[in-house]
Design an enzyme around this catalytic site. Structure first.
Site, PDB file in Angstrom:
ATOM      1  N   ASN A  67     -80.648 -14.115  40.567  1.00 42.14           N
ATOM      2  CA  ASN A  67     -80.830 -13.904  42.004  1.00 42.14           C
ATOM      3  C   ASN A  67     -81.458 -15.164  42.615  1.00 42.14           C
ATOM      4  O   ASN A  67     -82.554 -15.558  42.220  1.00 42.14           O
ATOM      5  CB  ASN A  67     -81.731 -12.676  42.210  1.00 42.14           C
ATOM      6  CG  ASN A  67     -81.924 -12.353  43.670  1.00 42.14           C
ATOM      7  OD1 ASN A  67     -82.186 -13.252  44.470  1.00 42.14           O
ATOM      8  ND2 ASN A  67     -81.823 -11.101  44.036  1.00 42.14           N
ATOM      9  N   HIS A  90     -84.733 -16.481  46.371  1.00 42.80           N
ATOM     10  CA  HIS A  90     -86.025 -17.177  46.498  1.00 42.80           C
ATOM     11  C   HIS A  90     -85.851 -18.653  46.855  1.00 42.80           C
ATOM     12  O   HIS A  90     -86.747 -19.261  47.426  1.00 42.80           O
ATOM     13  CB  HIS A  90     -86.832 -17.025  45.217  1.00 42.80           C
ATOM     14  CG  HIS A  90     -87.014 -15.577  44.849  1.00 42.80           C
ATOM     15  ND1 HIS A  90     -87.920 -14.777  45.489  1.00 42.80           N
ATOM     16  CD2 HIS A  90     -86.374 -14.799  43.954  1.00 42.80           C
ATOM     17  CE1 HIS A  90     -87.833 -13.551  44.987  1.00 42.80           C
ATOM     18  NE2 HIS A  90     -86.906 -13.542  44.056  1.00 42.80           N
ATOM     19  N   HIS A 117     -78.985 -11.398  48.320  1.00 43.68           N
ATOM     20  CA  HIS A 117     -79.183 -10.238  49.190  1.00 43.68           C
ATOM     21  C   HIS A 117     -79.102 -10.725  50.632  1.00 43.68           C
ATOM     22  O   HIS A 117     -79.956 -11.489  51.075  1.00 43.68           O
ATOM     23  CB  HIS A 117     -80.562  -9.634  48.875  1.00 43.68           C
ATOM     24  CG  HIS A 117     -80.879  -8.375  49.622  1.00 43.68           C
ATOM     25  ND1 HIS A 117     -82.005  -7.638  49.376  1.00 43.68           N
ATOM     26  CD2 HIS A 117     -80.220  -7.711  50.606  1.00 43.68           C
ATOM     27  CE1 HIS A 117     -82.031  -6.579  50.170  1.00 43.68           C
ATOM     28  NE2 HIS A 117     -80.955  -6.614  50.944  1.00 43.68           N
ATOM     29  N   ARG A 170     -79.882  -9.879  53.970  1.00 42.75           N
ATOM     30  CA  ARG A 170     -80.676  -8.868  54.680  1.00 42.75           C
ATOM     31  C   ARG A 170     -80.307  -8.843  56.147  1.00 42.75           C
ATOM     32  O   ARG A 170     -79.911  -9.861  56.721  1.00 42.75           O
ATOM     33  CB  ARG A 170     -82.171  -9.197  54.535  1.00 42.75           C
ATOM     34  CG  ARG A 170     -82.736  -8.783  53.193  1.00 42.75           C
ATOM     35  CD  ARG A 170     -84.207  -9.129  53.124  1.00 42.75           C
ATOM     36  NE  ARG A 170     -84.810  -8.508  51.969  1.00 42.75           N
ATOM     37  CZ  ARG A 170     -85.435  -7.325  51.997  1.00 42.75           C
ATOM     38  NH1 ARG A 170     -85.581  -6.668  53.122  1.00 42.75           N
ATOM     39  NH2 ARG A 170     -85.937  -6.817  50.898  1.00 42.75           N
ATOM     40  N   ARG A 197     -83.777 -13.044  56.510  1.00 42.63           N
ATOM     41  CA  ARG A 197     -85.025 -13.783  56.245  1.00 42.63           C
ATOM     42  C   ARG A 197     -84.860 -14.860  55.176  1.00 42.63           C
ATOM     43  O   ARG A 197     -85.635 -15.788  55.113  1.00 42.63           O
ATOM     44  CB  ARG A 197     -86.148 -12.835  55.878  1.00 42.63           C
ATOM     45  CG  ARG A 197     -85.988 -12.221  54.517  1.00 42.63           C
ATOM     46  CD  ARG A 197     -87.263 -11.537  54.117  1.00 42.63           C
ATOM     47  NE  ARG A 197     -87.402 -10.269  54.806  1.00 42.63           N
ATOM     48  CZ  ARG A 197     -88.055  -9.232  54.280  1.00 42.63           C
ATOM     49  NH1 ARG A 197     -88.639  -9.345  53.110  1.00 42.63           N
ATOM     50  NH2 ARG A 197     -88.132  -8.101  54.907  1.00 42.63           N
ATOM     51  N   GLU A 218     -76.127  -8.063  47.154  1.00 41.95           N
ATOM     52  CA  GLU A 218     -76.997  -6.905  47.384  1.00 41.95           C
ATOM     53  C   GLU A 218     -76.999  -6.636  48.875  1.00 41.95           C
ATOM     54  O   GLU A 218     -77.150  -7.563  49.681  1.00 41.95           O
ATOM     55  CB  GLU A 218     -78.426  -7.226  46.956  1.00 41.95           C
ATOM     56  CG  GLU A 218     -78.606  -7.299  45.473  1.00 41.95           C
ATOM     57  CD  GLU A 218     -80.051  -7.639  45.119  1.00 41.95           C
ATOM     58  OE1 GLU A 218     -80.907  -7.641  46.020  1.00 41.95           O
ATOM     59  OE2 GLU A 218     -80.291  -7.927  43.956  1.00 41.95           O
ATOM     60  N   THR A 257     -90.194  -7.216  49.091  1.00 40.28           N
ATOM     61  CA  THR A 257     -88.987  -7.211  48.280  1.00 40.28           C
ATOM     62  C   THR A 257     -88.506  -5.766  48.240  1.00 40.28           C
ATOM     63  O   THR A 257     -89.177  -4.888  48.785  1.00 40.28           O
ATOM     64  CB  THR A 257     -89.283  -7.767  46.858  1.00 40.28           C
ATOM     65  OG1 THR A 257     -88.082  -7.716  46.082  1.00 40.28           O
ATOM     66  CG2 THR A 257     -90.362  -6.972  46.142  1.00 40.28           C
ATOM     67  N   THR A 258     -87.342  -5.525  47.636  1.00 43.38           N
ATOM     68  CA  THR A 258     -86.801  -4.167  47.627  1.00 43.38           C
ATOM     69  C   THR A 258     -87.781  -3.224  46.924  1.00 43.38           C
ATOM     70  O   THR A 258     -88.129  -3.436  45.766  1.00 43.38           O
ATOM     71  CB  THR A 258     -85.447  -4.149  46.890  1.00 43.38           C
ATOM     72  OG1 THR A 258     -84.679  -5.252  47.344  1.00 43.38           O
ATOM     73  CG2 THR A 258     -84.705  -2.864  47.137  1.00 43.38           C
ATOM     74  N   GLU A 264     -77.559   0.090  38.853  1.00 47.68           N
ATOM     75  CA  GLU A 264     -78.600  -0.828  38.395  1.00 47.68           C
ATOM     76  C   GLU A 264     -79.902  -0.044  38.395  1.00 47.68           C
ATOM     77  O   GLU A 264     -80.360   0.429  39.441  1.00 47.68           O
ATOM     78  CB  GLU A 264     -78.705  -2.048  39.330  1.00 47.68           C
ATOM     79  CG  GLU A 264     -79.794  -3.022  38.872  1.00 47.68           C
ATOM     80  CD  GLU A 264     -79.820  -4.303  39.699  1.00 47.68           C
ATOM     81  OE1 GLU A 264     -78.774  -4.725  40.245  1.00 47.68           O
ATOM     82  OE2 GLU A 264     -80.914  -4.885  39.808  1.00 47.68           O
ATOM     83  N   HIS A 309     -85.299  -5.988  38.509  1.00 47.47           N
ATOM     84  CA  HIS A 309     -86.463  -6.021  39.392  1.00 47.47           C
ATOM     85  C   HIS A 309     -87.744  -6.238  38.591  1.00 47.47           C
ATOM     86  O   HIS A 309     -88.091  -5.431  37.735  1.00 47.47           O
ATOM     87  CB  HIS A 309     -86.604  -4.772  40.264  1.00 47.47           C
ATOM     88  CG  HIS A 309     -87.254  -5.101  41.580  1.00 47.47           C
ATOM     89  ND1 HIS A 309     -88.601  -5.301  41.700  1.00 47.47           N
ATOM     90  CD2 HIS A 309     -86.729  -5.330  42.801  1.00 47.47           C
ATOM     91  CE1 HIS A 309     -88.880  -5.615  42.944  1.00 47.47           C
ATOM     92  NE2 HIS A 309     -87.761  -5.650  43.638  1.00 47.47           N
ATOM     93  N   GLY A 347     -84.551 -12.641  39.374  1.00 48.12           N
ATOM     94  CA  GLY A 347     -84.726 -13.687  40.374  1.00 48.12           C
ATOM     95  C   GLY A 347     -86.050 -14.399  40.275  1.00 48.12           C
ATOM     96  O   GLY A 347     -86.146 -15.546  39.834  1.00 48.12           O
TER      97      GLY A 347
HETATM   98  N1  PXP Z   1     -82.153  -6.264  41.520  1.00 49.47           N
HETATM   99  C1  PXP Z   1     -82.275  -5.860  42.817  1.00 49.47           C
HETATM  100  C2  PXP Z   1     -81.420  -4.734  43.283  1.00 49.47           C
HETATM  101  C3  PXP Z   1     -83.150  -6.507  43.704  1.00 49.47           C
HETATM  102  O1  PXP Z   1     -83.249  -6.094  44.982  1.00 49.47           O
HETATM  103  C4  PXP Z   1     -83.903  -7.607  43.239  1.00 49.47           C
HETATM  104  C5  PXP Z   1     -84.812  -8.333  44.168  1.00 49.47           C
HETATM  105  O2  PXP Z   1     -84.086  -8.996  45.137  1.00 49.47           O
HETATM  106  C6  PXP Z   1     -83.734  -8.001  41.891  1.00 49.47           C
HETATM  107  C7  PXP Z   1     -82.876  -7.301  41.050  1.00 49.47           C
HETATM  108  C8  PXP Z   1     -84.473  -9.174  41.316  1.00 49.47           C
HETATM  109  O3  PXP Z   1     -85.826  -8.905  41.312  1.00 49.47           O
HETATM  110  P1  PXP Z   1     -86.855 -10.074  40.889  1.00 49.47           P
HETATM  111  O4  PXP Z   1     -86.753 -11.128  41.934  1.00 49.47           O
HETATM  112  O5  PXP Z   1     -88.159  -9.358  40.866  1.00 49.47           O
HETATM  113  O6  PXP Z   1     -86.401 -10.557  39.545  1.00 49.47           O
END
Ligand code: PXP
Length: 243
Positions: free
Chosen positions: A7, A10, A43, A45, A49, A70, A100-101, A151, A191, A213
Protein backbone atom coordinates in the site's frame (compact mmCIF):
# COMPACT_ATOMS: atom_id res chain seq x y z
CA UNK A 1 3.56 -18.50 -0.74
CA UNK A 2 1.52 -15.57 0.53
CA UNK A 3 1.50 -12.71 -1.96
CA UNK A 4 2.44 -9.19 -0.95
CA UNK A 5 0.35 -6.17 -1.86
CA UNK A 6 2.17 -2.94 -1.00
CA UNK A 7 0.00 0.00 0.00
CA UNK A 8 1.63 3.23 -1.19
CA UNK A 9 -0.87 5.74 0.24
CA UNK A 10 1.74 6.88 2.76
CA UNK A 11 4.01 8.10 -0.02
CA UNK A 12 1.19 10.34 -1.22
CA UNK A 13 0.64 11.49 2.38
CA UNK A 14 4.21 12.83 2.48
CA UNK A 15 3.64 14.61 -0.85
CA UNK A 16 0.44 16.18 0.47
CA UNK A 17 2.26 17.49 3.55
CA UNK A 18 3.62 20.17 1.17
CA UNK A 19 0.77 20.00 -1.38
CA UNK A 20 3.55 19.51 -3.93
CA UNK A 21 4.68 16.96 -6.48
CA UNK A 22 7.12 14.83 -4.56
CA UNK A 23 7.50 12.08 -3.59
CA UNK A 24 5.45 10.62 -6.43
CA UNK A 25 3.54 7.42 -5.54
CA UNK A 26 3.98 6.37 -9.16
CA UNK A 27 7.76 6.18 -8.61
CA UNK A 28 7.14 4.25 -5.37
CA UNK A 29 5.08 1.67 -7.25
CA UNK A 30 7.95 1.03 -9.66
CA UNK A 31 10.41 0.46 -6.79
CA UNK A 32 7.94 -1.75 -4.90
CA UNK A 33 7.58 -3.88 -8.02
CA UNK A 34 11.36 -4.10 -8.36
CA UNK A 35 11.50 -5.24 -4.72
CA UNK A 36 9.09 -8.08 -5.53
CA UNK A 37 5.62 -6.70 -4.72
CA UNK A 38 2.86 -8.86 -6.17
CA UNK A 39 0.38 -6.01 -6.06
CA UNK A 40 0.12 -2.26 -5.56
CA UNK A 41 -2.68 -0.97 -3.35
CA UNK A 42 -4.04 2.55 -3.12
CA UNK A 43 -7.05 4.03 -1.36
CA UNK A 44 -8.79 6.83 -3.24
CA UNK A 45 -10.57 8.61 -0.42
CA UNK A 46 -13.57 10.83 -0.83
CA UNK A 47 -11.54 13.77 0.57
CA UNK A 48 -8.45 12.94 -1.58
CA UNK A 49 -6.21 13.40 1.45
CA UNK A 50 -3.41 11.31 -0.06
CA UNK A 51 -3.94 9.48 -3.35
CA UNK A 52 -5.37 11.67 -6.14
CA UNK A 53 -7.27 10.71 -9.28
CA UNK A 54 -4.17 11.46 -11.38
CA UNK A 55 -2.13 8.91 -9.40
CA UNK A 56 -4.70 6.21 -9.96
CA UNK A 57 -4.94 6.80 -13.71
CA UNK A 58 -1.14 6.80 -14.16
CA UNK A 59 -0.77 3.72 -11.93
CA UNK A 60 -3.30 1.88 -14.09
CA UNK A 61 -1.05 2.49 -17.09
CA UNK A 62 2.26 1.74 -15.40
CA UNK A 63 1.72 -0.96 -12.74
CA UNK A 64 2.47 -4.38 -14.17
CA UNK A 65 1.44 -6.42 -11.12
CA UNK A 66 -2.12 -6.37 -9.72
CA UNK A 67 -3.61 -2.98 -8.99
CA UNK A 68 -5.91 -3.02 -5.96
CA UNK A 69 -8.14 0.00 -5.34
CA UNK A 70 -9.45 0.40 -1.80
CA UNK A 71 -12.66 2.35 -1.89
CA UNK A 72 -15.87 3.23 -0.07
CA UNK A 73 -19.22 2.26 -1.60
CA UNK A 74 -19.67 5.81 -2.85
CA UNK A 75 -21.14 6.57 -6.30
CA UNK A 76 -18.44 9.08 -7.32
CA UNK A 77 -15.66 6.60 -6.50
CA UNK A 78 -17.53 3.69 -8.09
CA UNK A 79 -17.66 5.67 -11.36
CA UNK A 80 -13.92 6.34 -11.18
CA UNK A 81 -13.29 2.63 -10.55
CA UNK A 82 -15.34 1.77 -13.62
CA UNK A 83 -13.24 4.03 -15.83
CA UNK A 84 -9.87 3.00 -14.31
CA UNK A 85 -10.70 -0.71 -14.12
CA UNK A 86 -8.30 -1.85 -11.37
CA UNK A 87 -7.71 -5.60 -11.23
CA UNK A 88 -9.52 -5.71 -7.92
CA UNK A 89 -11.42 -3.27 -5.69
CA UNK A 90 -11.42 -3.72 -1.92
CA UNK A 91 -14.50 -2.23 -0.29
CA UNK A 92 -13.70 -0.48 2.98
CA UNK A 93 -15.64 1.73 5.40
CA UNK A 94 -14.59 5.38 5.35
CA UNK A 95 -14.95 8.16 7.87
CA UNK A 96 -13.59 11.64 7.31
CA UNK A 97 -12.21 12.03 10.84
CA UNK A 98 -10.29 8.74 10.96
CA UNK A 99 -6.49 8.56 10.67
CA UNK A 100 -6.70 5.21 8.87
CA UNK A 101 -9.43 2.68 8.12
CA UNK A 102 -10.99 1.79 11.47
CA UNK A 103 -12.72 -1.58 11.63
CA UNK A 104 -14.03 -3.72 8.81
CA UNK A 105 -17.02 -2.98 6.63
CA UNK A 106 -20.32 -3.71 8.38
CA UNK A 107 -21.87 -5.84 5.65
CA UNK A 108 -24.90 -6.73 7.79
CA UNK A 109 -26.05 -3.13 8.25
CA UNK A 110 -25.02 -1.88 4.81
CA UNK A 111 -25.96 -4.98 2.86
CA UNK A 112 -27.91 -3.37 -0.02
CA UNK A 113 -25.24 -0.78 -0.78
CA UNK A 114 -22.39 -3.30 -0.53
CA UNK A 115 -24.19 -5.91 -2.66
CA UNK A 116 -25.06 -3.26 -5.28
CA UNK A 117 -21.42 -2.10 -5.44
CA UNK A 118 -20.16 -5.68 -5.80
CA UNK A 119 -22.68 -6.28 -8.59
CA UNK A 120 -21.72 -3.12 -10.54
CA UNK A 121 -17.98 -3.80 -10.27
CA UNK A 122 -18.22 -7.51 -11.08
CA UNK A 123 -20.48 -6.93 -14.08
CA UNK A 124 -17.73 -4.62 -15.39
CA UNK A 125 -15.09 -7.31 -15.06
CA UNK A 126 -13.53 -6.08 -11.79
CA UNK A 127 -12.89 -8.56 -8.96
CA UNK A 128 -14.13 -7.47 -5.55
CA UNK A 129 -12.80 -8.00 -2.05
CA UNK A 130 -14.51 -6.93 1.18
CA UNK A 131 -12.47 -5.70 4.14
CA UNK A 132 -14.09 -7.36 7.09
CA UNK A 133 -13.55 -8.03 10.80
CA UNK A 134 -12.81 -11.66 11.76
CA UNK A 135 -16.50 -12.18 12.56
CA UNK A 136 -18.46 -15.20 11.32
CA UNK A 137 -21.78 -13.35 11.00
CA UNK A 138 -20.21 -10.66 8.81
CA UNK A 139 -18.51 -13.33 6.70
CA UNK A 140 -21.79 -15.22 6.21
CA UNK A 141 -23.47 -12.02 5.04
CA UNK A 142 -20.54 -11.21 2.74
CA UNK A 143 -21.15 -14.48 0.87
CA UNK A 144 -24.55 -13.15 -0.22
CA UNK A 145 -22.93 -10.11 -1.87
CA UNK A 146 -21.24 -12.28 -4.51
CA UNK A 147 -17.71 -11.02 -3.75
CA UNK A 148 -15.02 -13.63 -4.35
CA UNK A 149 -12.38 -12.25 -1.98
CA UNK A 150 -12.34 -11.01 1.59
CA UNK A 151 -9.58 -9.23 3.45
CA UNK A 152 -9.58 -10.02 7.16
CA UNK A 153 -8.92 -6.93 9.28
CA UNK A 154 -5.84 -7.64 11.40
CA UNK A 155 -5.84 -4.29 13.23
CA UNK A 156 -6.91 -5.65 16.62
CA UNK A 157 -4.21 -8.32 16.43
CA UNK A 158 -1.63 -5.69 15.50
CA UNK A 159 -2.74 -3.42 18.34
CA UNK A 160 -2.72 -6.16 21.02
CA UNK A 161 -0.59 -5.11 23.97
CA UNK A 162 -0.14 -8.45 25.75
CA UNK A 163 0.84 -11.93 24.56
CA UNK A 164 -2.53 -13.35 25.66
CA UNK A 165 -4.46 -10.70 23.78
CA UNK A 166 -2.33 -11.25 20.70
CA UNK A 167 -2.91 -15.04 20.82
CA UNK A 168 -6.62 -14.52 21.28
CA UNK A 169 -6.82 -12.23 18.24
CA UNK A 170 -4.74 -14.68 16.21
CA UNK A 171 -7.20 -17.46 17.06
CA UNK A 172 -10.10 -15.31 15.92
CA UNK A 173 -8.34 -14.56 12.63
CA UNK A 174 -7.52 -18.24 12.12
CA UNK A 175 -11.11 -19.39 12.79
CA UNK A 176 -12.60 -16.65 10.59
CA UNK A 177 -10.16 -17.37 7.75
CA UNK A 178 -10.91 -21.10 7.78
CA UNK A 179 -14.63 -20.39 7.88
CA UNK A 180 -14.37 -17.94 4.97
CA UNK A 181 -12.29 -20.37 2.91
CA UNK A 182 -14.86 -23.14 3.55
CA UNK A 183 -17.55 -20.79 2.26
CA UNK A 184 -15.54 -20.33 -0.94
CA UNK A 185 -13.73 -17.04 -0.34
CA UNK A 186 -10.17 -16.32 -1.37
CA UNK A 187 -8.80 -14.94 1.91
CA UNK A 188 -6.47 -11.95 2.21
CA UNK A 189 -5.47 -10.09 5.38
CA UNK A 190 -4.12 -6.71 6.31
CA UNK A 191 -3.85 -3.65 8.52
CA UNK A 192 -1.13 -2.89 11.03
CA UNK A 193 1.12 -5.73 9.87
CA UNK A 194 4.86 -5.33 10.32
CA UNK A 195 8.10 -7.30 10.02
CA UNK A 196 7.47 -9.03 13.37
CA UNK A 197 3.75 -9.59 13.77
CA UNK A 198 3.43 -10.95 10.24
CA UNK A 199 5.36 -14.13 11.16
CA UNK A 200 2.75 -15.80 13.45
CA UNK A 201 0.08 -14.85 10.91
CA UNK A 202 1.96 -16.64 8.12
CA UNK A 203 1.93 -19.79 10.24
CA UNK A 204 -1.77 -20.02 11.08
CA UNK A 205 -3.37 -20.03 7.64
CA UNK A 206 -2.36 -20.14 3.95
CA UNK A 207 -3.58 -16.64 3.14
CA UNK A 208 -3.69 -15.58 -0.49
CA UNK A 209 -2.24 -12.10 0.10
CA UNK A 210 -1.26 -9.60 2.78
CA UNK A 211 -1.75 -5.89 2.15
CA UNK A 212 0.90 -3.91 4.00
CA UNK A 213 1.59 -0.20 3.91
CA UNK A 214 2.78 1.72 6.94
CA UNK A 215 5.57 -0.59 8.16
CA UNK A 216 7.09 -1.00 4.69
CA UNK A 217 6.99 2.70 3.83
CA UNK A 218 8.38 3.56 7.30
CA UNK A 219 11.31 1.20 6.80
CA UNK A 220 11.84 2.47 3.27
CA UNK A 221 12.70 5.94 4.59
CA UNK A 222 15.76 4.35 6.18
CA UNK A 223 16.74 1.53 3.81
CA UNK A 224 15.01 2.36 0.51
CA UNK A 225 11.72 1.00 -0.78
CA UNK A 226 13.09 -1.78 -2.94
CA UNK A 227 15.00 -3.33 -0.01
CA UNK A 228 12.09 -2.78 2.40
CA UNK A 229 9.76 -4.72 0.08
CA UNK A 230 12.37 -7.41 -0.54
CA UNK A 231 12.80 -7.96 3.21
CA UNK A 232 9.06 -8.48 3.69
CA UNK A 233 8.93 -10.84 0.69
CA UNK A 234 11.74 -12.90 2.22
CA UNK A 235 9.75 -13.26 5.46
CA UNK A 236 6.63 -14.42 3.58
CA UNK A 237 8.76 -16.87 1.61
CA UNK A 238 10.30 -18.30 4.77
CA UNK A 239 7.19 -18.60 6.94
CA UNK A 240 4.18 -19.15 4.62
CA UNK A 241 2.55 -22.55 5.00
CA UNK A 242 1.38 -24.65 2.04
CA UNK A 243 -2.12 -24.32 0.69
N1 PXP B 1 -5.77 -3.15 4.14
C1 PXP B 1 -6.73 -2.18 4.18
C2 PXP B 1 -8.10 -2.54 3.74
C3 PXP B 1 -6.42 -0.87 4.58
O1 PXP B 1 -7.38 0.07 4.61
C4 PXP B 1 -5.09 -0.56 4.94
C5 PXP B 1 -4.73 0.82 5.34
O2 PXP B 1 -4.85 1.68 4.27
C6 PXP B 1 -4.13 -1.60 4.87
C7 PXP B 1 -4.50 -2.88 4.49
C8 PXP B 1 -2.68 -1.36 5.20
O3 PXP B 1 -2.57 -1.03 6.54
P1 PXP B 1 -1.14 -0.56 7.11
O4 PXP B 1 -0.81 0.73 6.45
O5 PXP B 1 -1.40 -0.45 8.57
O6 PXP B 1 -0.18 -1.65 6.75
Amino acid sequence: MIKLGVNIDHVATVRQARRGKEPDPVHAAVLAELGGADGITVHLREDRRHIHDRDLFILRDTVKVKLNLEMATNDEIINIALSVKPDICTLVPEKREELTTEGGLDVIHNFDRVARTVEILKSNGIEVSIFIDPDKKQIEKAVETGARYIEIHTGRYADATTEDESLEELKKIEAASKYAADLGFVVNAGHGLNYKNVIPLCRIFPFHEFNIGHSIISKSILVGLKDAVREMKDILEKYSIDR
